[in-house]
Design a protein around this motif. Sequence first.
Motif, mmCIF file in Angstrom:
data_model
loop_
_atom_site.group_PDB
_atom_site.id
_atom_site.type_symbol
_atom_site.label_atom_id
_atom_site.label_comp_id
_atom_site.label_asym_id
_atom_site.label_seq_id
_atom_site.Cartn_x
_atom_site.Cartn_y
_atom_site.Cartn_z
ATOM 1 N N GLY A 23 0.844 -1.205 0.000
ATOM 2 C CA GLY A 23 0.000 0.000 0.000
ATOM 3 C C GLY A 23 0.863 1.232 0.000
ATOM 4 N N SER A 24 1.794 1.278 -0.948
ATOM 5 C CA SER A 24 2.861 2.268 -0.888
ATOM 6 C C SER A 24 2.386 3.705 -1.109
ATOM 7 N N GLY A 25 1.249 3.901 -1.796
ATOM 8 C CA GLY A 25 0.766 5.269 -2.042
ATOM 9 C C GLY A 25 1.866 6.118 -2.640
ATOM 10 N N ASN A 26 2.167 7.266 -1.990
ATOM 11 C CA ASN A 26 3.228 8.103 -2.572
ATOM 12 C C ASN A 26 4.591 7.843 -1.925
ATOM 13 N N SER A 27 4.709 6.771 -1.152
ATOM 14 C CA SER A 27 5.991 6.307 -0.590
ATOM 15 C C SER A 27 6.721 7.369 0.233
ATOM 16 N N SER A 28 5.977 8.324 0.833
ATOM 17 C CA SER A 28 6.683 9.441 1.484
ATOM 18 C C SER A 28 7.547 9.002 2.670
ATOM 19 N N LYS A 29 7.015 8.112 3.527
ATOM 20 C CA LYS A 29 7.800 7.718 4.712
ATOM 21 C C LYS A 29 8.987 6.848 4.318
ATOM 22 N N THR A 30 8.851 6.189 3.172
ATOM 23 C CA THR A 30 9.892 5.279 2.728
ATOM 24 C C THR A 30 11.183 6.006 2.406
ATOM 25 N N ARG A 31 11.045 7.260 1.970
ATOM 26 C CA ARG A 31 12.247 8.013 1.599
ATOM 27 C C ARG A 31 13.206 8.118 2.787
#
Length: 323
Positions: free
Chosen positions: A82-90
Amino acid sequence: MSQSAPALSTNAFLDDVLIGLGGQPKSLPCKYFYDERGSELFAQICELAAYYPTRTELEIMQCHSGEMAALIGPRARLVELGSGNSSKTRVLLDRLVRLEAYVPVDISSEYLTRAASALARDYPHVPVLPVSADYSRPFDLPRLLRAARTVVYFPGSTIGNLVPSEARRFLKVVARLAGPGGGLLIGVDLKKDPRILNVAYNDPEGVTAAFNLNLLVRINRELGGDFDIGRFRHEAFYDETHGRIEMQLVSTARQIVRVARTSHAFDQGESITTEYSYKYGLGEFERLAAQAGFVLRRAWTDEKSLFSVQYYAVDPSAPAGLR
Ligand code: AVI
Protein backbone atom coordinates in the motif's frame (compact mmCIF):
# COMPACT_ATOMS: atom_id res chain seq x y z
CA MET A 1 -32.73 -4.51 4.80
CA SER A 2 -32.70 -5.64 1.17
CA GLN A 3 -36.27 -5.60 -0.13
CA SER A 4 -35.80 -7.05 -3.59
CA ALA A 5 -33.48 -9.70 -5.06
CA PRO A 6 -29.93 -8.42 -5.61
CA ALA A 7 -29.05 -7.83 -9.25
CA LEU A 8 -26.64 -10.37 -10.76
CA SER A 9 -23.21 -8.80 -10.95
CA THR A 10 -19.64 -9.49 -11.91
CA ASN A 11 -18.48 -6.47 -9.98
CA ALA A 12 -16.80 -7.07 -6.60
CA PHE A 13 -17.61 -3.53 -5.44
CA LEU A 14 -21.31 -4.05 -6.15
CA ASP A 15 -21.31 -7.49 -4.51
CA ASP A 16 -19.64 -6.12 -1.38
CA VAL A 17 -22.01 -3.14 -1.18
CA LEU A 18 -25.10 -5.32 -1.55
CA ILE A 19 -23.85 -7.80 1.06
CA GLY A 20 -23.00 -4.94 3.45
CA LEU A 21 -26.30 -3.09 3.03
CA GLY A 22 -28.19 -6.38 3.35
CA GLY A 23 -26.54 -7.15 6.71
CA GLN A 24 -27.79 -6.31 10.16
CA PRO A 25 -26.28 -3.94 11.22
CA LYS A 26 -25.47 -2.46 7.82
CA SER A 27 -21.82 -2.06 6.90
CA LEU A 28 -19.59 -1.11 3.96
CA PRO A 29 -15.91 -2.17 3.55
CA CYS A 30 -13.48 0.67 4.21
CA LYS A 31 -11.23 -0.33 1.29
CA TYR A 32 -13.75 1.38 -1.01
CA PHE A 33 -13.03 4.82 0.48
CA TYR A 34 -10.09 5.23 -1.86
CA ASP A 35 -11.37 6.37 -5.24
CA GLU A 36 -9.59 9.44 -6.63
CA ARG A 37 -11.54 11.89 -4.44
CA GLY A 38 -11.26 9.60 -1.40
CA SER A 39 -7.48 9.36 -1.83
CA GLU A 40 -7.27 13.17 -2.07
CA LEU A 41 -9.38 13.55 1.08
CA PHE A 42 -7.24 10.98 2.90
CA ALA A 43 -4.11 12.96 1.91
CA GLN A 44 -5.79 16.05 3.45
CA ILE A 45 -6.64 14.08 6.63
CA CYS A 46 -2.95 13.23 7.00
CA GLU A 47 -2.16 16.98 7.12
CA LEU A 48 -4.77 17.84 9.78
CA ALA A 49 -3.69 19.10 13.20
CA ALA A 50 -6.15 16.68 14.84
CA TYR A 51 -4.94 13.61 12.92
CA TYR A 52 -1.72 12.82 14.78
CA PRO A 53 -0.77 9.38 13.24
CA THR A 54 0.92 10.49 10.00
CA ARG A 55 3.18 13.18 11.38
CA THR A 56 3.96 11.15 14.52
CA GLU A 57 4.97 8.09 12.49
CA LEU A 58 7.15 10.27 10.25
CA GLU A 59 8.80 11.79 13.33
CA ILE A 60 9.56 8.29 14.70
CA MET A 61 10.99 7.28 11.32
CA GLN A 62 13.18 10.38 11.19
CA CYS A 63 14.50 9.83 14.74
CA HIS A 64 15.26 6.12 14.36
CA SER A 65 15.82 5.41 10.68
CA GLY A 66 19.50 4.60 11.33
CA GLU A 67 18.59 1.83 13.75
CA MET A 68 15.82 0.59 11.48
CA ALA A 69 18.24 0.40 8.56
CA ALA A 70 20.76 -1.48 10.72
CA LEU A 71 18.11 -4.08 11.64
CA ILE A 72 17.04 -4.44 8.01
CA GLY A 73 20.69 -4.89 7.06
CA PRO A 74 22.49 -4.66 3.70
CA ARG A 75 21.31 -6.20 0.41
CA ALA A 76 17.67 -6.48 1.40
CA ARG A 77 14.65 -6.46 -0.86
CA LEU A 78 12.21 -3.92 0.68
CA VAL A 79 8.56 -4.61 -0.17
CA GLU A 80 6.13 -1.84 0.77
CA LEU A 81 2.44 -2.77 0.96
CA GLY A 82 0.00 0.00 0.00
CA SER A 83 2.86 2.27 -0.89
CA GLY A 84 0.77 5.27 -2.04
CA ASN A 85 3.23 8.10 -2.57
CA SER A 86 5.99 6.31 -0.59
CA SER A 87 6.68 9.44 1.48
CA LYS A 88 7.80 7.72 4.71
CA THR A 89 9.89 5.28 2.73
CA ARG A 90 12.25 8.01 1.60
CA VAL A 91 13.45 8.34 5.19
CA LEU A 92 14.43 4.65 5.05
CA LEU A 93 15.86 4.74 1.54
CA ASP A 94 18.18 7.53 2.66
CA ARG A 95 19.68 5.12 5.18
CA LEU A 96 19.59 1.64 3.67
CA VAL A 97 22.86 0.23 2.45
CA ARG A 98 23.07 -1.52 -0.94
CA LEU A 99 19.35 -2.15 -1.21
CA GLU A 100 18.83 -4.88 -3.81
CA ALA A 101 15.38 -3.61 -4.74
CA TYR A 102 12.53 -1.46 -3.53
CA VAL A 103 9.21 -3.10 -4.45
CA PRO A 104 6.23 -0.78 -3.91
CA VAL A 105 2.93 -2.69 -4.08
CA ASP A 106 -0.27 -0.72 -4.60
CA ILE A 107 -3.70 -1.33 -6.07
CA SER A 108 -3.67 2.06 -7.83
CA SER A 109 -1.34 1.67 -10.80
CA GLU A 110 -1.56 5.39 -11.51
CA TYR A 111 -0.26 6.34 -8.04
CA LEU A 112 2.34 3.58 -8.27
CA THR A 113 3.78 4.64 -11.62
CA ARG A 114 4.04 8.26 -10.51
CA ALA A 115 5.65 7.40 -7.16
CA ALA A 116 8.00 4.80 -8.71
CA SER A 117 9.37 7.18 -11.33
CA ALA A 118 9.91 9.93 -8.74
CA LEU A 119 11.80 7.47 -6.52
CA ALA A 120 13.84 6.07 -9.41
CA ARG A 121 14.88 9.65 -10.24
CA ASP A 122 15.80 10.54 -6.64
CA TYR A 123 17.48 7.19 -5.80
CA PRO A 124 19.25 6.21 -9.03
CA HIS A 125 21.25 3.49 -7.23
CA VAL A 126 18.09 1.67 -6.02
CA PRO A 127 16.27 -0.64 -8.47
CA VAL A 128 12.57 0.27 -8.10
CA LEU A 129 10.34 -2.65 -9.18
CA PRO A 130 6.67 -1.63 -8.76
CA VAL A 131 3.96 -4.29 -8.49
CA SER A 132 0.37 -3.28 -9.17
CA ALA A 133 -1.69 -5.64 -7.00
CA ASP A 134 -4.33 -5.82 -4.29
CA TYR A 135 -2.01 -6.87 -1.46
CA SER A 136 -4.90 -8.40 0.50
CA ARG A 137 -4.85 -11.19 -2.12
CA PRO A 138 -1.89 -13.45 -3.11
CA PHE A 139 0.56 -11.85 -5.56
CA ASP A 140 4.03 -12.65 -6.92
CA LEU A 141 7.18 -10.71 -6.11
CA PRO A 142 9.73 -9.94 -8.83
CA ARG A 143 12.51 -12.56 -8.74
CA LEU A 144 15.90 -11.38 -7.57
CA LEU A 145 19.11 -13.36 -7.62
CA ARG A 146 21.00 -11.65 -4.90
CA ALA A 147 18.68 -10.28 -2.20
CA ALA A 148 19.88 -11.36 1.25
CA ARG A 149 16.41 -11.11 2.75
CA THR A 150 12.95 -9.72 2.15
CA VAL A 151 11.66 -7.08 4.52
CA VAL A 152 8.03 -6.04 4.29
CA TYR A 153 7.23 -2.44 5.17
CA PHE A 154 3.62 -1.76 6.19
CA PRO A 155 3.33 1.78 7.56
CA GLY A 156 0.35 3.99 8.48
CA SER A 157 -1.32 1.59 10.95
CA THR A 158 -3.41 0.24 8.09
CA ILE A 159 -3.23 -3.04 10.04
CA GLY A 160 -5.68 -1.33 12.44
CA ASN A 161 -8.37 -1.31 9.76
CA LEU A 162 -8.58 -5.11 10.00
CA VAL A 163 -10.35 -6.81 12.89
CA PRO A 164 -7.75 -8.74 14.95
CA SER A 165 -8.61 -12.17 13.47
CA GLU A 166 -8.16 -10.76 9.93
CA ALA A 167 -5.00 -8.95 11.03
CA ARG A 168 -3.55 -12.26 12.32
CA ARG A 169 -4.40 -14.01 9.06
CA PHE A 170 -2.92 -11.14 7.06
CA LEU A 171 0.31 -11.15 9.12
CA LYS A 172 0.68 -14.90 8.47
CA VAL A 173 0.56 -14.18 4.73
CA VAL A 174 3.16 -11.43 5.25
CA ALA A 175 5.42 -13.85 7.18
CA ARG A 176 5.22 -16.27 4.28
CA LEU A 177 5.99 -13.46 1.80
CA ALA A 178 9.04 -12.35 3.82
CA GLY A 179 10.20 -15.96 4.21
CA PRO A 180 12.94 -17.40 6.43
CA GLY A 181 15.37 -14.70 7.54
CA GLY A 182 12.88 -12.01 6.51
CA GLY A 183 11.43 -9.14 8.51
CA LEU A 184 8.53 -6.78 8.95
CA LEU A 185 8.65 -3.05 9.71
CA ILE A 186 5.16 -1.97 10.66
CA GLY A 187 3.42 1.20 11.90
CA VAL A 188 0.91 0.54 14.68
CA ASP A 189 -1.32 3.15 16.31
CA LEU A 190 -1.45 2.89 20.10
CA LYS A 191 -4.20 3.00 22.74
CA LYS A 192 -4.41 6.42 24.33
CA ASP A 193 -6.71 9.00 25.93
CA PRO A 194 -10.02 8.56 24.06
CA ARG A 195 -10.36 12.35 23.77
CA ILE A 196 -7.34 12.47 21.45
CA LEU A 197 -8.82 9.65 19.36
CA ASN A 198 -12.28 11.16 19.16
CA VAL A 199 -10.91 14.49 17.89
CA ALA A 200 -8.63 12.75 15.36
CA TYR A 201 -11.66 11.14 13.68
CA ASN A 202 -14.00 14.16 14.15
CA ASP A 203 -11.78 16.99 12.93
CA PRO A 204 -13.28 20.47 13.19
CA GLU A 205 -12.56 21.10 9.48
CA GLY A 206 -14.94 18.27 8.52
CA VAL A 207 -12.47 16.50 6.22
CA THR A 208 -13.02 13.08 7.84
CA ALA A 209 -16.78 13.59 7.49
CA ALA A 210 -16.34 14.37 3.76
CA PHE A 211 -14.07 11.30 3.41
CA ASN A 212 -16.70 9.07 5.02
CA LEU A 213 -19.64 10.51 3.03
CA ASN A 214 -17.66 10.25 -0.22
CA LEU A 215 -18.26 6.49 -0.05
CA LEU A 216 -21.95 7.15 -0.74
CA VAL A 217 -21.04 9.56 -3.56
CA ARG A 218 -18.91 6.78 -5.05
CA ILE A 219 -21.76 4.24 -4.78
CA ASN A 220 -24.11 6.69 -6.52
CA ARG A 221 -21.63 7.33 -9.34
CA GLU A 222 -20.24 3.86 -9.92
CA LEU A 223 -23.18 1.66 -8.98
CA GLY A 224 -26.13 3.88 -9.90
CA GLY A 225 -27.17 4.37 -6.27
CA ASP A 226 -29.52 7.14 -5.17
CA PHE A 227 -28.19 7.97 -1.69
CA ASP A 228 -29.27 11.47 -0.68
CA ILE A 229 -25.96 12.59 0.84
CA GLY A 230 -27.72 15.37 2.80
CA ARG A 231 -29.69 12.73 4.68
CA PHE A 232 -26.65 10.95 6.16
CA ARG A 233 -24.15 12.27 8.67
CA HIS A 234 -20.67 11.22 9.71
CA GLU A 235 -20.16 9.74 13.17
CA ALA A 236 -16.96 8.39 14.74
CA PHE A 237 -16.37 7.30 18.32
CA TYR A 238 -13.87 5.32 20.34
CA ASP A 239 -15.28 2.02 21.59
CA GLU A 240 -13.19 1.26 24.66
CA THR A 241 -14.42 -2.35 24.97
CA HIS A 242 -13.06 -3.30 21.57
CA GLY A 243 -10.19 -0.79 21.56
CA ARG A 244 -11.22 0.68 18.25
CA ILE A 245 -12.57 3.77 16.54
CA GLU A 246 -15.81 2.97 14.78
CA MET A 247 -16.85 5.18 11.87
CA GLN A 248 -20.43 5.23 10.76
CA LEU A 249 -22.80 6.97 8.38
CA VAL A 250 -26.05 7.66 10.19
CA SER A 251 -29.37 8.09 8.41
CA THR A 252 -31.00 11.32 9.60
CA ALA A 253 -34.43 10.27 8.27
CA ARG A 254 -36.56 7.23 7.62
CA GLN A 255 -35.83 6.54 3.96
CA ILE A 256 -35.43 3.98 1.18
CA VAL A 257 -32.22 3.94 -0.84
CA ARG A 258 -31.89 2.11 -4.15
CA VAL A 259 -28.66 0.57 -5.44
CA ALA A 260 -28.62 -1.45 -8.67
CA ARG A 261 -32.30 -2.42 -8.57
CA THR A 262 -32.22 -3.33 -4.86
CA SER A 263 -33.97 -1.27 -2.16
CA HIS A 264 -32.60 -0.67 1.31
CA ALA A 265 -34.81 0.71 4.06
CA PHE A 266 -33.29 2.91 6.76
CA ASP A 267 -34.88 3.95 10.04
CA GLN A 268 -34.12 7.40 11.33
CA GLY A 269 -30.85 7.08 13.29
CA GLU A 270 -29.90 3.74 11.69
CA SER A 271 -26.21 3.52 10.88
CA ILE A 272 -23.89 1.94 8.35
CA THR A 273 -20.54 0.93 9.87
CA THR A 274 -17.86 2.04 7.40
CA GLU A 275 -14.56 1.55 9.23
CA TYR A 276 -12.90 0.15 12.33
CA SER A 277 -9.54 1.54 13.32
CA TYR A 278 -8.06 -0.67 16.07
CA LYS A 279 -5.59 0.76 18.55
CA TYR A 280 -3.17 -1.59 20.30
CA GLY A 281 -1.06 -1.76 23.41
CA LEU A 282 2.59 -2.58 22.62
CA GLY A 283 2.41 -6.02 24.28
CA GLU A 284 -0.99 -6.70 22.75
CA PHE A 285 0.31 -6.21 19.21
CA GLU A 286 3.46 -8.20 19.95
CA ARG A 287 1.26 -11.17 20.96
CA LEU A 288 -0.82 -10.87 17.80
CA ALA A 289 2.32 -10.79 15.64
CA ALA A 290 3.77 -13.78 17.55
CA GLN A 291 0.64 -15.78 16.68
CA ALA A 292 1.45 -15.05 13.03
CA GLY A 293 5.07 -16.27 13.34
CA PHE A 294 6.97 -13.04 14.11
CA VAL A 295 9.38 -12.18 16.93
CA LEU A 296 9.73 -8.59 18.03
CA ARG A 297 13.22 -7.16 17.61
CA ARG A 298 12.55 -3.52 18.45
CA ALA A 299 9.68 -1.06 18.94
CA TRP A 300 10.01 2.71 18.76
CA THR A 301 7.44 5.25 19.97
CA ASP A 302 7.20 9.03 20.10
CA GLU A 303 7.57 11.01 23.36
CA LYS A 304 3.85 10.86 24.12
CA SER A 305 3.48 7.18 23.14
CA LEU A 306 0.82 8.02 20.58
CA PHE A 307 2.16 5.78 17.80
CA SER A 308 4.72 3.02 17.31
CA VAL A 309 6.92 1.60 14.59
CA GLN A 310 7.93 -2.00 15.24
CA TYR A 311 10.49 -4.32 13.66
CA TYR A 312 9.85 -8.06 13.63
CA ALA A 313 11.87 -11.00 12.35
CA VAL A 314 10.19 -14.07 10.91
CA ASP A 315 10.48 -16.55 13.78
CA PRO A 316 12.82 -19.31 12.55
CA SER A 317 11.40 -21.69 15.14
CA ALA A 318 7.72 -21.07 14.21
CA PRO A 319 5.98 -24.13 12.77
CA ALA A 320 5.74 -23.90 8.96
CA GLY A 321 1.94 -23.48 9.16
CA LEU A 322 2.44 -20.26 11.08
CA ARG A 323 4.58 -18.79 8.36
C1 AVI B 1 -5.75 4.26 6.59
N1 AVI B 1 -6.12 4.18 8.00
C2 AVI B 1 -5.02 3.70 8.81
C3 AVI B 1 -6.77 5.40 8.53
C4 AVI B 1 -7.10 5.22 10.04
O1 AVI B 1 -6.75 6.10 10.81
O2 AVI B 1 -7.68 4.18 10.41
C5 AVI B 1 -8.02 5.74 7.76
C6 AVI B 1 -8.78 6.91 8.34
N2 AVI B 1 -10.05 6.92 8.60
C7 AVI B 1 -10.40 8.09 9.07
N3 AVI B 1 -9.32 8.83 9.16
C8 AVI B 1 -8.29 8.12 8.69
